[in-house]
Design an enzyme around this catalytic site. Structure first.
Site, PDB file in Angstrom:
ATOM      1  N   ASP A  13       0.817  -1.225   0.000  1.00 59.70           N
ATOM      2  CA  ASP A  13       0.000   0.000   0.000  1.00 59.70           C
ATOM      3  C   ASP A  13       0.847   1.270   0.000  1.00 59.70           C
ATOM      4  O   ASP A  13       0.428   2.309   0.518  1.00 59.70           O
ATOM      5  CB  ASP A  13      -0.949   0.021   1.207  1.00 59.70           C
ATOM      6  CG  ASP A  13      -1.775  -1.247   1.317  1.00 59.70           C
ATOM      7  OD1 ASP A  13      -2.400  -1.617   0.317  1.00 59.70           O
ATOM      8  OD2 ASP A  13      -1.770  -1.873   2.399  1.00 59.70           O
ATOM      9  N   GLY A  40      -4.716  -4.236  -4.771  1.00 60.30           N
ATOM     10  CA  GLY A  40      -5.442  -3.187  -5.482  1.00 60.30           C
ATOM     11  C   GLY A  40      -4.564  -1.977  -5.727  1.00 60.30           C
ATOM     12  O   GLY A  40      -4.018  -1.400  -4.793  1.00 60.30           O
ATOM     13  N   HIS A  41      -4.401  -1.600  -6.988  1.00 63.02           N
ATOM     14  CA  HIS A  41      -3.629  -0.411  -7.338  1.00 63.02           C
ATOM     15  C   HIS A  41      -4.600   0.673  -7.794  1.00 63.02           C
ATOM     16  O   HIS A  41      -5.358   0.474  -8.753  1.00 63.02           O
ATOM     17  CB  HIS A  41      -2.609  -0.733  -8.432  1.00 63.02           C
ATOM     18  CG  HIS A  41      -1.511  -1.645  -7.957  1.00 63.02           C
ATOM     19  ND1 HIS A  41      -0.499  -2.089  -8.772  1.00 63.02           N
ATOM     20  CD2 HIS A  41      -1.267  -2.178  -6.738  1.00 63.02           C
ATOM     21  CE1 HIS A  41       0.324  -2.867  -8.073  1.00 63.02           C
ATOM     22  NE2 HIS A  41      -0.136  -2.928  -6.847  1.00 63.02           N
ATOM     23  N   THR A  42      -4.594   1.795  -7.098  1.00 60.93           N
ATOM     24  CA  THR A  42      -5.550   2.867  -7.350  1.00 60.93           C
ATOM     25  C   THR A  42      -4.959   3.910  -8.290  1.00 60.93           C
ATOM     26  O   THR A  42      -3.871   4.429  -8.065  1.00 60.93           O
ATOM     27  CB  THR A  42      -5.958   3.545  -6.030  1.00 60.93           C
ATOM     28  OG1 THR A  42      -6.485   2.557  -5.143  1.00 60.93           O
ATOM     29  CG2 THR A  42      -7.007   4.614  -6.278  1.00 60.93           C
ATOM     30  N   THR A 132      -6.969 -11.691   2.663  1.00 60.45           N
ATOM     31  CA  THR A 132      -8.117 -11.034   2.020  1.00 60.45           C
ATOM     32  C   THR A 132      -9.169 -12.035   1.566  1.00 60.45           C
ATOM     33  O   THR A 132     -10.187 -11.648   1.001  1.00 60.45           O
ATOM     34  CB  THR A 132      -7.656 -10.209   0.807  1.00 60.45           C
ATOM     35  OG1 THR A 132      -6.935 -11.059  -0.095  1.00 60.45           O
ATOM     36  CG2 THR A 132      -6.773  -9.052   1.237  1.00 60.45           C
ATOM     37  N   GLN A 226       1.996  -6.094  -3.384  1.00 61.60           N
ATOM     38  CA  GLN A 226       2.266  -6.112  -1.945  1.00 61.60           C
ATOM     39  C   GLN A 226       3.570  -5.344  -1.636  1.00 61.60           C
ATOM     40  O   GLN A 226       3.855  -4.363  -2.294  1.00 61.60           O
ATOM     41  CB  GLN A 226       2.301  -7.538  -1.397  1.00 61.60           C
ATOM     42  CG  GLN A 226       0.951  -8.211  -1.330  1.00 61.60           C
ATOM     43  CD  GLN A 226       0.557  -8.887  -2.620  1.00 61.60           C
ATOM     44  OE1 GLN A 226       1.366  -9.518  -3.274  1.00 61.60           O
ATOM     45  NE2 GLN A 226      -0.680  -8.772  -2.990  1.00 61.60           N
ATOM     46  N   SER A 301      -7.980  -0.569  -0.869  1.00 59.83           N
ATOM     47  CA  SER A 301      -8.609  -0.226  -2.144  1.00 59.83           C
ATOM     48  C   SER A 301      -9.504  -1.348  -2.646  1.00 59.83           C
ATOM     49  O   SER A 301     -10.425  -1.114  -3.423  1.00 59.83           O
ATOM     50  CB  SER A 301      -7.536   0.094  -3.189  1.00 59.83           C
ATOM     51  OG  SER A 301      -6.620  -0.967  -3.308  1.00 59.83           O
ATOM     52  N   VAL A 302      -9.244  -2.587  -2.211  1.00 59.32           N
ATOM     53  CA  VAL A 302     -10.070  -3.733  -2.601  1.00 59.32           C
ATOM     54  C   VAL A 302     -11.077  -4.062  -1.510  1.00 59.32           C
ATOM     55  O   VAL A 302     -12.271  -4.199  -1.771  1.00 59.32           O
ATOM     56  CB  VAL A 302      -9.186  -4.966  -2.906  1.00 59.32           C
ATOM     57  CG1 VAL A 302     -10.058  -6.194  -3.142  1.00 59.32           C
ATOM     58  CG2 VAL A 302      -8.299  -4.706  -4.120  1.00 59.32           C
ATOM     59  N   THR A 303     -10.615  -4.162  -0.260  1.00 58.35           N
ATOM     60  CA  THR A 303     -11.469  -4.624   0.839  1.00 58.35           C
ATOM     61  C   THR A 303     -12.109  -3.486   1.634  1.00 58.35           C
ATOM     62  O   THR A 303     -13.086  -3.714   2.349  1.00 58.35           O
ATOM     63  CB  THR A 303     -10.650  -5.471   1.817  1.00 58.35           C
ATOM     64  OG1 THR A 303      -9.623  -4.636   2.402  1.00 58.35           O
ATOM     65  CG2 THR A 303      -9.984  -6.641   1.104  1.00 58.35           C
ATOM     66  N   LYS A 333       3.009  10.436   0.033  1.00 61.18           N
ATOM     67  CA  LYS A 333       2.134  10.859   1.124  1.00 61.18           C
ATOM     68  C   LYS A 333       2.845  11.674   2.213  1.00 61.18           C
ATOM     69  O   LYS A 333       2.444  11.621   3.387  1.00 61.18           O
ATOM     70  CB  LYS A 333       1.414   9.650   1.733  1.00 61.18           C
ATOM     71  CG  LYS A 333       0.434   8.995   0.755  1.00 61.18           C
ATOM     72  CD  LYS A 333      -0.577   8.125   1.454  1.00 61.18           C
ATOM     73  CE  LYS A 333      -1.666   7.693   0.488  1.00 61.18           C
ATOM     74  NZ  LYS A 333      -2.712   6.890   1.141  1.00 61.18           N
ATOM     75  N   ASP A 335       2.584  14.774   2.480  1.00 61.83           N
ATOM     76  CA  ASP A 335       1.619  15.805   2.872  1.00 61.83           C
ATOM     77  C   ASP A 335       0.672  15.340   3.976  1.00 61.83           C
ATOM     78  O   ASP A 335       0.077  16.162   4.678  1.00 61.83           O
ATOM     79  CB  ASP A 335       0.811  16.256   1.652  1.00 61.83           C
ATOM     80  CG  ASP A 335       0.076  15.108   0.978  1.00 61.83           C
ATOM     81  OD1 ASP A 335       0.597  13.977   0.977  1.00 61.83           O
ATOM     82  OD2 ASP A 335      -1.023  15.345   0.440  1.00 61.83           O
TER      83      ASP A 335
END
Length: 370
Positions: A13, A40-42, A132, A226, A301-303, A333, A335
């Site tokens: 993440d 999950g890649h956003t 998951t 991961q 992003s997935v769960t 991140k 910020d």
């Protein structure tokens, strides 16, 4: 020659999808080399949010070839669903840019069933790993015990049914001991029939295609899933994933020689997060931890599970740099730390053997020891 590996340097993440998307403005081929739909890649493009779980993060780049490597485990329902969603959003040429390795392994309904039964049983005794429940672990188990089903077998459904029947016979004692019912092989194959029709045209030799791209001077990006500390060999075992999440896994999962890799880029947040069980020495269970979670949108992003949050862990980051051979770090991140009165960073661990600056994997089996 240019083949760059993008790898997570924490517990996942870290924002790999965003960094890969930036790099893929220049990449001609992007290869996912490990993992499955638990990753999950956003991506956010022009305000439009897209979460991809199996497709490489370059899917929105019309000039980029996207490859799903043999190191992956693929849920055919999820993959076809992702393809259809992108086509619905206007990416009509997507399938012409996709290549699915005919040696990747299929996640089938019984893998998901076993994952759920096991995790529920473990949760009842407070020993849950935090999976998951997407069938990742059981699929890799089938792979290493040579009872797995590969994507190439979608070409012959009669042989596929025989392979599934053999796998179900091997899993039968496990499923029944956990209180489940063994699925019917023929029903599974019938459900796969329309998915096979969609996926078989995408199958190919991903190893050959990737190697040829590198040898002919194309810019190739190898995308991990991961993070380093979830790697089955180098992570905080047993609270790990079932595949190789480090840079070395790129050569195996993509099917290329290690000398083809030209550089490794690690991704790290300005703080640390973790999903599921396992040790987390810098974890914050207070208002500061909640600040990181809320401002950083630290929900899967997935769960959509809330992620555990904590301060940046430099010994863990140094460890990740060493085992990956990281050439450069992308920091995400930063910020999110805005508004905090004080920012802390872990620089060492106090252990029963004294203060150490290397990640004490053996002690981290027991979170109270670090």
């Amino acid at each position: 020659m240019s083949a760059v590996v993008i790898v997570g340097a924490q517990w996942g993440d870290e924002g790999k999808g965003k960094i890969v998307d930036i790099y893929t403005e220049f990449a001609e081929v992007v290869v996912r080399y490990a993992g499955g739909p638990n990753a999950g890649h956003t991506l956010v493009v022009n305000g439009d949010k897209l979460v991809v779980r199996l497709l490489p993060s370059a899917v929105l780049r019309p000039q980029t070839r996207c490859v799903l490597g043999q190191g992956m485990v693929v849920d055919p329902t999820v993959l076809v669903g992702e393809i259809d969603e992108l086509i619905r959003r206007g990416h009509k040429d997507l399938e012409s840019r996709l290549l699915l390795s005919d040696r990747a392994h299929l996640i089938l309904p019984y893998h998901i069933l076993i994952d759920e039964l096991r995790e529920n049983a473990a949760a009842a005794s407070n020993k849950a790993i935090g999976t998951t429940k997407k069938g990742i672990g059981p699929t890799y188990e089938d792979k290493v015990r040579r009872t797995g089903v590969r994507t190439g077998e979608l070409k012959d459904l009669a042989k596929l049914e025989a392979r599934i029947s053999a796998a179900l016979a091997a899993w039968k004692p496990t499923i029944e001991s956990l209180g489940g019912s063994v699925p019917d092989a023929r029903e599974i194959v019938n459900a796969l029939r329309p998915l096979a029709a969609r996926l078989v045209p995408l199958l190919g030799n991903a190893s050959l295609v990737t190697d040829e791209a590198i040898k002919t001077g194309k810019r190739v990006m190898l995308e991990g899933a991961q993070g380093t500390l979830l790697d089955v060999d180098h992570g905080t075992y047993p609270y790990v994933t079932s595949s190789s999440a480090v840079a070395g896994g790129a050569a195996i999962g993509a099917g290329i020689g290690p000398n083809r890799i030209s550089s490794v880029i690690g991704i790290t947040k300005a703080y640390t997060t973790r999903v599921g069980g396992g040790p987390f020495p810098t974890e914050l269970n207070d208002a500061t931890g909640q600040h990181l979670r809320d401002v950083g949108d630290e929900y899967g992003s997935v769960t959509r599970r809330p992620r555990r949050t904590g301060w940046l862990d430099l010994p863990a980051l140094n460890y990740a740099s060493r085992v990956n051979g990281i050439d450069g770090l992308a920091l995400t991140k930063l910020d999110v730390l805005t508004g905090l009165d004080e920012i802390k960073i872990c620089v060492a661990y106090d252990t029963p053997e004294g203060r150490v600056t290397d990640l004490p994997i053996d002690l981290l089996d027991d979170p109270t020891q670090a």
